[in-house]
Design a protein around this motif. Structure first.
Motif, PDB file in Angstrom:
ATOM      1  N   CYS A 281     -30.065  12.598 -58.645  1.00  0.00           N
ATOM      2  CA  CYS A 281     -29.631  13.817 -57.923  1.00  0.00           C
ATOM      3  C   CYS A 281     -28.588  14.615 -58.706  1.00  0.00           C
ATOM      4  CB  CYS A 281     -29.099  13.459 -56.536  1.00  0.00           C
ATOM      5  SG  CYS A 281     -30.311  12.613 -55.507  1.00  0.00           S
TER       6      CYS A 281
ATOM      7  N   ARG B  75     -28.173  17.139 -62.411  1.00  0.00           N
ATOM      8  CA  ARG B  75     -28.857  17.818 -63.501  1.00  0.00           C
ATOM      9  C   ARG B  75     -28.391  17.267 -64.833  1.00  0.00           C
ATOM     10  NH1 ARG B  75     -29.235  24.197 -63.412  1.00  0.00           N
ATOM     11  NH2 ARG B  75     -30.439  23.649 -65.233  1.00  0.00           N
TER      12      ARG B  75
ATOM     13  N   ALA C  67     -38.489  18.778 -63.782  1.00  0.00           N
ATOM     14  CA  ALA C  67     -37.754  17.944 -62.825  1.00  0.00           C
ATOM     15  C   ALA C  67     -37.656  16.505 -63.322  1.00  0.00           C
ATOM     16  CB  ALA C  67     -38.439  17.987 -61.458  1.00  0.00           C
TER      17      ALA C  67
ATOM     18  N   TYR D 173     -33.672  16.103 -63.956  1.00  0.00           N
ATOM     19  CA  TYR D 173     -33.000  15.679 -62.733  1.00  0.00           C
ATOM     20  C   TYR D 173     -32.996  14.154 -62.707  1.00  0.00           C
ATOM     21  CZ  TYR D 173     -34.590  20.395 -61.355  1.00  0.00           C
ATOM     22  OH  TYR D 173     -34.871  21.731 -61.317  1.00  0.00           O
TER      23      TYR D 173
ATOM     24  N   TRP E  20     -32.935  20.020 -56.714  1.00  0.00           N
ATOM     25  CA  TRP E  20     -32.708  18.883 -57.593  1.00  0.00           C
ATOM     26  C   TRP E  20     -31.699  17.879 -57.027  1.00  0.00           C
ATOM     27  CZ3 TRP E  20     -27.606  18.886 -58.903  1.00  0.00           C
ATOM     28  CH2 TRP E  20     -26.948  20.103 -59.017  1.00  0.00           C
ATOM     29  N   LYS E  21     -31.053  18.219 -55.925  1.00  0.00           N
ATOM     30  CA  LYS E  21     -30.131  17.269 -55.298  1.00  0.00           C
ATOM     31  C   LYS E  21     -30.865  16.216 -54.464  1.00  0.00           C
ATOM     32  CE  LYS E  21     -25.847  19.938 -55.214  1.00  0.00           C
ATOM     33  NZ  LYS E  21     -24.692  20.370 -54.380  1.00  0.00           N
TER      34      LYS E  21
END
Length: 694
Positions: free
Chosen positions: A643, A645, A636, A640, A529-530
């Motif tokens: 970048c 959460r 996602a 997200y 998720w980054k």
């Protein structure tokens, strides 16, 4: 002495706590942990899964448990030659004179007659137990020796609140009385290292200044149902005077205190209890104790209802309850319990792991200066893992805990970011030359089911398959630097001794289940998720492609989830990596019987969230794992952003649960209302181009 027989379980499928009636498929704390299902750790959220965990407890007799604890306390070289039941009989005879000590009897008399509520009994009980410990100090039992290595003592805790930290979540618990060490008493009451045990116990019936979970060796939970208790006036012997059954209804507020009478069942229309039942409270302390360090092997807690005590043993495989004893009628047996606890010669007998909690072990042993005893559970230490031809050394800092979940039963996975690891030459093999590797490492510590192949074995098979199919797939698999299995801490030891077995669902044969402590040191990877959306999708496809290739090769992951989707940077490219193969299956090698449903609830296929799969009516196929990858896409999109959460929308938040039916229902509803997200313009702008694929 004849070996006591484990009592027959008297379970009633209708005897469930009210909070659980709407969660027929709830699996307890391990399910919640894997689904990331907690938003807080307050009573209303923790109570149901604690109840689910301890309602599946095993039962044994008090005498048999004492025999195990004596066997467990013996040096390894004596365990096969010393009969623990004979040793238990010796202990009973040795403690008989102490039953006539007038000071001890005075404290017990005060406990029986003191007016007021439950808290009024804390002081006389604490004083009685500490008086008994002082007398037991001089008792000489063969093979147990004399003295107390950790100088344990009983200390009142209530109303002090102990704080627990579990990732981003915090908990608050309040045990009534605890057993701790002299080193801890010196810290909380002052007086320096010169204060003696007899001086330290003068304050123990008072409220302590400050206790932390690493101070607690054993928790005692009290409940008062009788105003006055009669102290027996008779000569004590070694024969059990009263046999008191185990508590079968762990949700009751009134455990049985009469001999051989099962606990009362709640009425069908009984209103939900507003107070947490004592056994659930006790289990909450156990959950805190098992989660207070990188790895805790087990813990021992005690429930006291008026004049009856029930001892509970907790580890990652589950809970074991002993039959109760009346500590007034059967004072000799109660004194043997205190004697055995007093003679625990190493901290691992209390459940602390000397290899993964070395600073805490030094603390309770009194080997740390008082100015270094604050937050000892957070002190870094070096960890060495054997590898071929050498060892991998890494510094583990408990404060760099990257993954931790508040659980009682299950794998209890914890992941730490280690400082730069070094692969060094084994002094025993000086001819082997090894290069140093300065890398950040991921340290994973967990308790897998012993019937499964080890994660390191599964990863190795996957890497071998990748080299044959397409060496480029190695970029999508984790690299393990070193791993070891600490078999000496397996949970099956106590169950084999106590003859506590499970029935294999396929063969109908008796089997002894076990979990074993495992440590893996691997390359540090970043979560998927980054990455920004386009890069995320490329890495996601890398992982899906790798997963398919491994499945065809007979190496099946069986748990695609958000937490297992990582990436590494290599050659100016981000490569998706499928991590965490601890639930993996190897065709032809895996003999796991499927007693544990695998998967992370929010991402599990709809077929696997139904009762039919739970009952064994659905075989896990590739399409189920593929569906898990697909469920990650809407997750996602909405969780997200930039970048980072963020919390899921209201429509998706209920996915994070241990209730399979609830998750299935909300996911089906989501698919029916997906068009509304476009109409209401709720799709984050950076994910607009991805949404049609979702």
């Amino acid at each position: 002495m004849s070996i006591p027989q484990t009592p027959t379980r008297k379970t009633d499928p209708t005897n469930l706590a009210p909070e659980l009636k709407n969660t027929p498929l709830g699996r307890g704390s391990s399910t919640h942990a894997s689904s990331d299902g907690f938003n807080d750790l307050y009573q209303r959220t923790v109570h149901p899964w604690l109840f689910a965990d301890i309602s599946k407890h095993k039962q044994t007799t008090f005498d048999r448990m004492m025999a195990w604890m004596l066997h467990f306390s013996l040096p390894t070289e004596l365990r096969d030659s010393v009969d623990p039941y004979h040793l238990f009989n010796q202990c009973l005879n040795k403690v008989l004179p102490i039953c006539n000590d007038q000071d001890l009897l005075n404290h017990l008399q005060s406990y029986c007659e003191v007016e007021g509520g439950e808290t009024a009994r804390y002081a006389p009980f604490t004083n009685a137990c500490n008086r008994a410990l002082s007398l037991l100090e001089e008792v000489d039992v063969p093979h147990l020796g004399k003295g107390s290595p950790f100088n344990i003592l009983f200390q009142r805790n209530d109303p002090n609140v102990l704080d627990g930290v579990h990732g981003s979540l915090k908990s608050k618990r309040k045990p009534d009385i605890v057993i701790t060490s002299l080193a801890c008493a010196r810290r909380i009451w002052g007086g320096g290292t010169d204060i003696e045990w007899n001086a330290a116990i003068k304050h123990c019936h008072e409220k302590p200044v400050d206790l932390q979970w690493h101070d607690v060796l054993c928790s005692w939970e009290f409940k008062r149902t009788k105003k006055v208790i009669s102290l027996p006036s008779r000569k004590y012997g070694t024969k059990l005077y009263r046999n008191i059954s185990c508590v079968n209804d762990v949700g009751t507020m009134d455990p049985p205190t009469k001999p051989d009478v099962p606990s009362p069942h709640p009425k069908p229309n009984q209103a939900p209890r507003t107070e947490e039942p004592p056994l659930v409270q006790l289990a909450s302390y156990a959950a805190e104790m098992l989660c207070r360090g990188p790895a805790v092997n087990h813990c021992i807690n005690v429930l006291v209802v008026d004049d009856v005590v029930w001892l509970w043993w907790y580890d990652r495989q589950g809970a074991i309850q002993c039959t109760g004893i009346n500590f007034l009628d059967d004072l000799p047996r109660f004194l043997v319990l205190l004697l055995v606890l007093q003679r625990f010669s190493t901290m691992d007998l209390w459940g602390f792991n000397p290899e993964l909690d070395p600073i805490v072990v030094q603390y309770h042993s009194g080997n740390l200066p008082l100015d270094q005893t604050e937050n000892v559970s957070q002190e870094p230490f070096d960890l060495e893992i054997p590898v071929e031809g050498g060892k991998f050394k890494v510094n583990l800092d408990p404060k760099k805990n990257e993954y931790s979940r508040h659980t009682l039963v299950g794998r209890g996975t914890r992941v730490f970011q280690g400082s730069e690891g070094i692969l060094f030459r084994d002094p025993a093999n000086p001819e082997v030359l090894m290069n140093e590797k300065a890398r950040h490492a991921a340290i994973k510590i967990y308790w897998p089911d012993s019937s499964r192949p080890s994660e390191q074995t599964v990863v190795q098979k996957a890497r071998e398959a990748a080299e044959t199919i397409d060496p480029g797939l190695l970029d999508n698999l984790p690299e393990i630097y070193g791993a070891c299995t600490l078999s000496k801490y397996e949970t099956g030891r106590i169950r084999k001794f106590l003859d506590l077995w499970d029935l294999d669902t396929e063969t109908k044969e008796r089997v002894y289940r076990s979990r074993t402590l495992n440590i893996i040191i691997s390359e540090w990877l970043e979560p998927l998720w980054k990455l920004p959306p386009y890069n995320f999708m490329l890495a996601w496809y890398d992982i899906v492609r790798c997963h398919f290739a491994m499945w065809i090769a007979g190496v099946k992951h069986c748990d695609p989830s958000e937490g297992n989707m990582l990436y590494r940077e290599k050659g100016n490219k981000n490569h998706g990596v499928l991590n965490d193969w601890d639930l993996g299956v190897l065709d032809g090698l895996n003999d796991h019987k499927g007693l544990e449903r695998t998967g992370t609830v929010p991402f599990m296929a709809l077929d696997l969230l139904g009762r039919k799969f739970w009952l064994g009516g659905i075989r896990r196929e590739y399409r189920h794992d593929l569906e898990s990858f697909i469920w990650m896409l809407p997750w996602a999109v909405f969780c997200y952003e930039d970048c980072q959460r963020k919390e899921p929308p209201d429509e998706m938040r209920p996915w994070r649960t241990g209730n399979y039916e609830q998750c299935r229902r909300y996911k089906v509803d989501f698919t029916r209302t997906m068009s509304e997200f476009i109409e209401e313009q709720r799709i984050p702008s950076q994910w607009i181009k991805i949404w049609p694929l979702v």
